[in-house]
Enzyme design. Structure first.
Site, PDB file in Angstrom:
ATOM      1  N   GLU A  50      10.904  21.670  62.493  1.00  0.00           N
ATOM      2  CA  GLU A  50      11.685  20.983  63.530  1.00  0.00           C
ATOM      3  C   GLU A  50      12.815  21.857  64.064  1.00  0.00           C
ATOM      4  OE1 GLU A  50      13.965  20.071  59.757  1.00  0.00           O
ATOM      5  OE2 GLU A  50      11.873  20.424  60.340  1.00  0.00           O
TER       6      GLU A  50
ATOM      7  N   HIS B 235      11.701  25.082  58.214  1.00  0.00           N
ATOM      8  CA  HIS B 235      11.873  23.815  58.917  1.00  0.00           C
ATOM      9  C   HIS B 235      11.158  23.892  60.264  1.00  0.00           C
ATOM     10  CE1 HIS B 235      14.945  21.869  56.343  1.00  0.00           C
ATOM     11  NE2 HIS B 235      15.209  23.111  56.010  1.00  0.00           N
TER      12      HIS B 235
ATOM     13  N   CYS C 140      10.383  21.828  53.421  1.00  0.00           N
ATOM     14  CA  CYS C 140      11.485  22.345  52.605  1.00  0.00           C
ATOM     15  C   CYS C 140      11.393  21.755  51.194  1.00  0.00           C
ATOM     16  CB  CYS C 140      12.826  22.089  53.283  1.00  0.00           C
ATOM     17  SG  CYS C 140      14.179  23.081  52.589  1.00  0.00           S
TER      18      CYS C 140
END
Length: 213
Positions: A195, A193, A87
């Site tokens: 994750e 992202h 990001c």
């Protein structure tokens, strides 16, 4: 192998640590540390730089920690260890961030500038938020098993416009095509992202932990 996730109070560190630790356990390639200690960073074999918020704020937070960026740059640029920016961590790899009329220097690792998303379609909202399909995915070891049409999770109003099209490893369409991934040499960055991107993100993390550029 030690993978350092940089803690400078900008990013979803708990979620990132959990995802990276899961894939480290599955691949058996090492251990994950979350750190802001330059000495620990200098020992790392891989470095992850997350980032959430405004470009200038993230840069200020990173550089406020004495010796931290210098340690990152020593390992990444001088020693060539694999680096992943996430990001705003990806955006700071650019030469310039241009948010809210403020010109802010980036790392200049991926020549280019971070500019506002222009959708070309007034019905589409900015920020670009939520799940979207990747397009124009390049052939790259960190993207092994990731293809056009795979979905990832985005939250952003700006994107990295690279000077060299070869540095763009993937895009996403939000009206117009915008940058989703960049990279060169031992560097890679994702606007999305990983994750939060479920199987697509976990695969990318696993690939990164095993990557030998």
């Amino acid at each position: 192998m030690i993978c350092a996730i940089i803690d400078y109070e900008s990013g979803n560190l708990h979620s990132a640590e959990k995802s990276f630790q899961r894939m480290a356990n599955e691949t058996g390639v090492g251990r994950i540390v979350v750190t802001s200690d330059p000495v620990e960073v200098l020992r790392a074999d891989r470095i992850v730089l997350p980032g959430v918020g405004a470009f200038a704020d993230c840069r200020e937070g990173l550089f406020a920690r004495e010796g931290l960026f210098e340690a990152i740059e020593t390992r990444v640029i001088r020693d060539g260890v694999p680096f992943l920016g996430i990001c705003v961590g990806q955006q700071m790899m650019a030469t310039w961030g241009r948010e809210h009329g403020i010109d802010c220097r980036g790392f200049d690792w991926i020549p280019g500038e971070v500019v506002a998303i222009e959708t070309g379609d007034p019905t589409l909202k900015v920020p670009h938020m939520g799940w979207n399909a990747l397009v124009n995915c390049a052939s790259h070891p960190v993207l092994d098993g990731i293809k056009d049409g795979d979905h990832a999770y985005f939250v952003h109003s700006y994107h990295l416009k690279a000077d060299n099209p070869e540095h763009v490893l993937g895009q996403v369409k939000h009206g117009r095509a915008i940058t989703a991934m960049v990279g060169r040499d031992n560097l890679i960055g994702t606007q999305f992202h990983p994750e939060k991107s479920q199987q697509t993100g976990l695969r990318l993390i696993g690939n990164f932990l095993s990557w030998k550029p």
